[in-house]
Structures are given as structure tokens and as C-alpha cells.
Design a protein around this motif. Structure first.
Motif: not given
Length: 189
Positions: A159-168, A174-178
């Protein structure tokens, strides 16, 4: 590992291992499991078998004859062909060991972060081989730029989760995974 880091997180007079109290227990669990498994003949044999039969190691060393001749002066150049690993990069080397460690610890899921996608592809490959759930965090912009690797991860069951915070991009991935791991470290490697 015998002497460093010390209890204050220092490597001699230098800093290096500073983990929030919330994550220290999970980090200690990983450290203790590693020190147990790294001496296990069963683990070592299994990792060697996977590296040989699945991963394609040892990868060859190739003489770069034309480049050596071009440089002249008797220099002979060689390249270690890590690009010939299954998945096409060196990333699989550490992911395979981490996956076996997580499995040894009873984890059912791996999470990863990736920018260009190679770490995500390697983690997804390990999870597919070991029948584990896989979640890969990737910045939305990186997903758009690295579509081929995203498709490889998904084909492998991740499952690939798109991170939309900051510079994306990778930093936020890394922040989201941690963050995910800190909330789910009991079941996640």
C-alpha cells in the motif's frame, strides 16, 4: 555495539543515538532481538540462502577495461555490480536482513519511506517474499515523478500512502513513517 552508544546516547565524546522516551522501548526491543538473531545459525543460514537463491548475491565484480585504458597510468578499475541484485539496487541488502529480523520478532507488517522508490520496492519485495503486510510512505510529488516504482510496489502488494504535508517529498514521508511506527511498533517493523 559492545561499548557504543553509552546510556546517554553518545559514541565516545560524540552524540548520535537520541530517541524519544516513547520510542526507546521499541528501539531496545529491536536491539535485543538483533543481538539474539545475529548469532543464530538458523538466521544466518536463512539470510545466506535468500541472498543466494532469491536476491542474486554475491553480485559480480566487473573489470571496467575501457575506462581503465582511457585513464591510462596502469590504473585498473572494477565495479561491484549491486545493480544486478533482484529489484536493481543495493537497497535489498539491508531490507532483507531487516525483514528477517522483523519476522523473528513476530511482526506482521513492515513500513518504509521512500523518495525515488527503490527503498519502497525493496521493502515491498521482502514483504511479498515473507508474506507480510507492507505500507510505504511517499511524498505526493515523488509519487508523480516515480510512477514506475510506485506501480512496482503496488504489484508486489504494498500500500503506497501519499504524503501531502510540507514539500510532499522524502522528508515528510520519513516523518509519516516514523509517526506510524511510533503508534504501531508492537505489530510493525
Amino acid at each position: 555495539f559492545k561499548h557504543y552508544p553509552n546510556k546517554e546516547g553518545y559514541f565516545g565524546k560524540y552524540g548520535g543515538s537520541f530517541v524519544s522516551p516513547e520510542l526507546q522501548k521499541a528501539m531496545d526491543e529491536i536491539t535485543n532481538a538483533y543481538f539474539t538473531i545475529c548469532k543464530s545459525r538458523k538466521f544466518i543460514d536463512e539470510l545466506r540462502r535468500i541472498r543466494r537463491e532469491f536476491q542474486g548475491r554475491p553480485t559480480p565484480i566487473t573489470h571496467l577495461e575501457r575506462l581503465s585504458n582511457q585513464i591510462g597510468t596502469g590504473v585498473q578499475l572494477y565495479a561491484k555490480r549491486e545493480d544486478l541484485n533482484h529489484t536493481g539496487a543495493h537497497k535489498l541488502n539491508h531490507c532483507m536482513g531487516e525483514g528477517l529480523l522483523a519476522k523473528f520478532m513476530g511482526k506482521k507488517k513492515l513500513i518504509a519511506e521512500t523518495g525515488a522508490g527503490q527503498h519502497g520496492v525493496a521493502t515491498a519485495t521482502v514483504c511479498a517474499l515473507m508474506n507480510m503486510e507492507c505500507i510505504v510512505y511517499m511524498g505526493k510529488l515523488d509519487i508523480e515523478r516515480q510512477h514506475i516504482n510506485v506501480e512496482k510496489m503496488r504489484m508486489l502488494g504494498a500500500e503506497v500512502r501519499a504524503v501531502t504535508a510540507g514539500s510532499m517529498t522524502l522528508t515528510e514521508a520519513v516523518d509519516a513513517a516514523i509517526d506510524d511506527w511510533s503508534r504501531n511498533s508492537v505489530s510493525t517493523g
